[in-house]
Motif scaffolding. Structure first.
Motif, short mmCIF file in Angstrom:
data_model
loop_
_atom_site.label_atom_id
_atom_site.label_comp_id
_atom_site.label_asym_id
_atom_site.label_seq_id
_atom_site.Cartn_x
_atom_site.Cartn_y
_atom_site.Cartn_z
N VAL A 184 -4.11 64.72 60.46
CA VAL A 184 -2.83 64.65 60.79
C VAL A 184 -2.59 65.02 62.23
N TRP A 185 -3.52 66.18 62.69
CA TRP A 185 -3.35 66.73 64.08
C TRP A 185 -4.29 65.85 65.04
N THR A 186 -5.30 65.37 64.65
CA THR A 186 -6.18 64.59 65.69
C THR A 186 -5.63 63.28 65.86
N ARG A 187 -5.10 62.86 64.72
CA ARG A 187 -4.58 61.33 64.77
C ARG A 187 -3.21 61.43 65.85
N HIS A 188 -2.56 62.68 65.61
CA HIS A 188 -1.51 62.85 66.40
C HIS A 188 -1.73 62.95 67.96
N ALA A 189 -2.75 63.52 68.10
CA ALA A 189 -3.28 63.95 69.26
C ALA A 189 -3.81 62.45 70.11
N ASP A 190 -4.33 61.81 69.30
CA ASP A 190 -4.70 60.24 69.91
C ASP A 190 -3.61 59.46 70.12
N ASP A 191 -2.50 59.55 69.19
CA ASP A 191 -1.35 58.71 69.39
C ASP A 191 -0.58 59.40 70.83
N VAL A 192 -0.40 60.45 70.58
CA VAL A 192 0.27 60.95 72.23
C VAL A 192 -0.37 60.58 73.30
N ARG A 193 -1.62 60.75 73.23
CA ARG A 193 -2.36 60.43 74.57
C ARG A 193 -2.22 58.92 74.69
N ALA A 194 -2.39 58.16 73.79
CA ALA A 194 -2.20 56.62 73.94
C ALA A 194 -0.32 56.37 74.59
N LEU A 195 0.19 57.09 73.90
CA LEU A 195 1.74 56.92 74.40
C LEU A 195 1.88 57.52 75.81
N ARG A 196 1.44 58.53 76.12
CA ARG A 196 1.56 58.96 77.54
C ARG A 196 1.05 57.76 78.66
N GLU A 197 -0.02 57.30 78.18
CA GLU A 197 -0.74 56.21 78.93
C GLU A 197 0.11 54.98 79.07
N ALA A 198 0.57 54.63 77.88
CA ALA A 198 1.41 53.17 78.02
C ALA A 198 2.81 53.56 78.53
N VAL A 199 3.29 54.62 78.53
CA VAL A 199 4.59 55.12 79.03
C VAL A 199 4.24 54.96 80.66
N GLY A 200 3.40 55.56 81.15
CA GLY A 200 2.92 55.47 82.49
C GLY A 200 2.55 54.23 83.02
N ALA A 201 1.89 53.39 82.23
CA ALA A 201 1.59 51.95 82.58
C ALA A 201 2.85 51.13 82.53
N ALA A 202 3.79 51.42 81.78
CA ALA A 202 4.89 50.45 81.77
C ALA A 202 5.98 51.16 82.95
N GLY A 203 5.47 52.03 83.71
CA GLY A 203 6.42 52.56 84.63
C GLY A 203 7.77 53.36 84.37
N LEU A 204 7.33 53.96 83.22
CA LEU A 204 8.44 54.64 82.71
C LEU A 204 8.28 55.95 83.09
N VAL A 205 9.44 57.02 82.92
CA VAL A 205 9.60 58.43 83.32
C VAL A 205 9.49 59.07 82.11
N ALA A 206 10.13 58.74 81.15
CA ALA A 206 10.19 59.40 79.84
C ALA A 206 10.26 58.25 78.67
N PHE A 207 9.92 58.95 77.30
CA PHE A 207 9.98 58.10 76.33
C PHE A 207 10.63 58.88 75.13
N VAL A 208 11.64 58.58 74.34
CA VAL A 208 12.04 59.37 73.21
C VAL A 208 11.90 58.28 71.92
N ALA A 209 11.07 58.81 71.06
CA ALA A 209 10.99 57.69 69.84
C ALA A 209 12.16 57.74 69.06
N ASP A 210 12.57 56.46 68.43
CA ASP A 210 13.55 56.45 67.63
C ASP A 210 13.26 57.51 66.31
N GLY A 211 14.08 58.20 65.63
CA GLY A 211 13.77 59.03 64.39
C GLY A 211 13.25 60.34 64.69
N ALA A 212 13.24 60.54 66.25
CA ALA A 212 12.89 61.76 66.73
C ALA A 212 14.06 62.88 66.48
N MET A 213 13.70 64.05 66.40
CA MET A 213 14.72 65.31 66.07
C MET A 213 14.59 66.16 67.14
#
Ligand code: ADP
Ligand code: MG
Length: 578
Positions: A184-213
């Motif tokens: 649960v923790w290591t997959r989450h770590a992989d996902d957040v890392r990938a998300l940060r890279e993708a958000v940066g590559a898309a030229g975005l400053v921030a991202f808030v996922a649907d369903g976030a609390m």
């Protein structure tokens, strides 16, 4: 002792942890402690050093001088074989960091007594001293241990139980983690890392996922609100990313430039901004902000009247003060709301911030806006302040610095905003088109600045920064509110992205490292000093800081280090020429 450990015969010859080869670990701590029963408390000091503790090594690194002093410091070190983790779990830096936090939290849960105090942290996944997982799969727990006494006599049998049974059992329990839990923790770590890279590559400053609390349980409880409204991106701002484990995630992407968050009071504006502030850190799984990320260099800016400002070029915001003070080299012991906020912005840019986060709740109105009527009434020559509204465009277009502003009380920012998000009962709506239509009708307001020029670099006088306090080195954190650094008491209450007491300590040690290594040398600019620090902290951050002091610490960002340096009342700087 649990089964896991029982199944692992240990061979002293095969151990090679740390530097114990010069001082081989001793045997029989338990007997040693029992033998000390009833003797004078000071004799605990004779136990300093390394001991065999089953398959691990117990390092008693600091011994308290009396039962009422701060706890002694101990570390329990497992080499890869003794820790017995699956190699896949510690294959990347992100996984190791997440796993270490998981292990520290498990240790804390497993520990039945307050006499062993591990710093398990809060909702953020920070690199901390309390538990580290090495790239070879070794694990170290570092914690405070209250050595027991009967008054000023050693309670040896109790100490033997604490250090030779309770401590290794808690570590063992922590390490006996199921694969399911770790994934649960290591997959989450992989996902957040990938998300940060993708958000940066898309030229975005921030991202808030649907369903976030985004909402928290309370002002003093940082866990997610239990029955809050989950986040849902407006269609027009929605982006999708493919993550290695979570698959496709959709959410609101915030692009560069100027973003305005508007809406009625209590509709969730500040909550969204705070989630973005926290988005510079990763969060524990289930935090609610699991897939909320902001540019790692995003800095929250606020007004902070009363703070000290040292040699900051706030000229873009503040000019011709009635006092005649030079605002290109602005120094004060007691800044106003507007000058403190102006200094905060300039200092953040100096430290390399590429995104500024500002909330009207904590901003100085006169630095934010100046409307048409006020321009009419008070001539420009009589107003030292240039409001941010006239500078954010240039910051974005010429310097690549994004701003995300909560501003429900003034429409003037519609003139300069790239997008406008309306929070309505915690749900974001994209009202950019409506806002642009409104902005097309002139208000009569005049733009007050040509553009924003980056301020000149500053160089710190090394003599003004010292952790020496009457000949003794002193670094002491007061929670997330203050840092005692040598003779200076630094008030960091308003540095809102310091979220963890251990981070305050980490900042103190980082500054100390910069002094000790000679990075603050009277020549290097603040930016260059922070670059050196980043280099040193990038991978071996905890080790670098632990070299200075064995203490609970979390590795800080350069931005919080800079913010703390800038609040030292003793700081002296000069601007570098050119
Ligand atoms: P604003 O800045 O617009 O005035 P806040 O962000 O301060 O509003 O939020 C007002 C209140 O609503 C806070 O108590 C906050 O915890 C709560 N809140 C914020 N977002 C949510 C949500 N998604 N679900 C439930 N309550 C929320
Ligand atoms: Mg608010």
């Amino acid at each position: 002792m649990t089964q896991r450990r029982g199944g692992r015969p240990y061979r002293a010859e095969s151990r090679d942890i740390g530097d114990h080869r010069s001082h081989p670990p001793r045997h029989d701590l338990s007997n040693e402690l029992t033998a000390l029963e009833g003797t004078s408390y000071g004799r605990y000091k004779s136990l300093r050093g390394k001991w065999w503790a089953g398959p691990a090594i117990l390092d008693i690194s600091r011994v308290q001088s009396d039962p009422y002093a701060p706890p002694s410091r101990v570390a329990l070190e497992f080499d890869a074989e003794a820790a017995d983790l699956i190699a896949d779990w510690y294959a990347t830096e992100e996984r190791r960091r997440a796993l270490a936090v998981l292990l520290a939290k498990r240790f804390k849960r497993a520990c039945p007594t307050r006499d062993l105090r591990i710093d398990a942290g809060g909702q953020e996944i920070l690199r901390r001293a309390s538990c580290t997982v090495g790239s070879d799969g070794s694990v170290v727990f570092r914690l405070g241990a209250q050595f027991p006494g009967h008054g000023r006599r050693i309670a040896g049998r109790q100490a033997a139980r604490l250090l030779c049974e309770v401590l290794p059992d808690a570590a063992d329990e922590a390490l006996s983690v199921s694969e399911e839990d770790v994934l649960v923790w290591t997959r989450h770590a992989d996902d957040v890392r990938a998300l940060r890279e993708a958000v940066g590559a898309a030229g975005l400053v921030a991202f808030v996922a649907d369903g976030a609390m985004l909402a928290r349980r309370s002002g003093v409880d940082d866990r997610p609100m239990e029955s809050g409204v989950p986040f849902a991106s407006p269609e027009s701002m929605a982006v999708e990313f493919d993550l290695p484990h979570a698959g496709t995630v959709r959410g609101m992407g915030i692009g560069p430039g100027v973003t305005l968050i508007v809406g009625g009071g209590f509709h969730g504006k500040s909550t969204l901004l705070r989630a973005l502030e926290s988005g510079v850190w990763d969060h524990v799984p289930g935090d609610g902000r699991d897939l909320v990320v902001a540019d790692r260099s995003a800095v929250k800016i606020r007004a902070e009247d009363g703070r000290a400002v040292t040699g900051v070029d706030v000229h873009a915001f503040v000019d011709h003060l009635p006092s005649g003070d030079d605002t290109r080299h602005f120094t004060t012991e007691n800044a106003s709301g507007s000058t403190s906020q102006a200094a905060g912005i300039v200092e953040a840019l100096e430290a390399g911030a590429k995104a500024l986060l500002i909330d009207e709740d904590t901003a100085a109105t006169n630095l934010m806006i100046r409307d048409a009527r006020m321009q009419e009434l008070v001539a420009k020559e009589r107003e030292p302040l240039t409001p941010l509204v006239d500078l954010v465009r240039s910051m974005a277009d010429e310097h690549g610095v994004a701003t995300i502003l909560v501003m429900g009380g003034s429409g003037d920012y519609m003139d300069v905003a790239d997008r406008v998000i309306l929070m309505d009962a915690y749900r974001p709506e994209d009202v950019t088109e409506r806002a642009k239509a409104l902005a097309a009708k002139p208000t009569g307001r005049r733009v007050e600045a040509e553009g924003f020029r980056l301020p000149r670099a500053r160089v710190i006088d090394p003599r003004s920064v010292s952790s020496e306090s009457r000949g003794k080195q002193k670094i002491k954190a007061g929670g997330t509110d203050g840092l005692r650094f040598g003779e200076s008491d630094v008030d960091v209450r308003s540095v809102e992205q310091i979220t963890d007491p251990a981070m305050t300590t980490g900042i103190g040690l980082a500054i100390e490292a910069a002094v000790r290594h000679g990075w603050i040398d009277g020549e290097a600019t603040v930016e260059a000093v922070l670059d050196r620090l980043d280099e040193a902290l990038d991978t071996g951050g905890e080790a670098e800081l632990l070299r200075i002091r064995d203490i609970d610490l979390a590795v800080p960002r350069r931005h919080e280090v800079a913010a703390t340096l800038n609040r030292m009342r003793e700081l002296r700087v000069r601007q570098s020429g050119g």
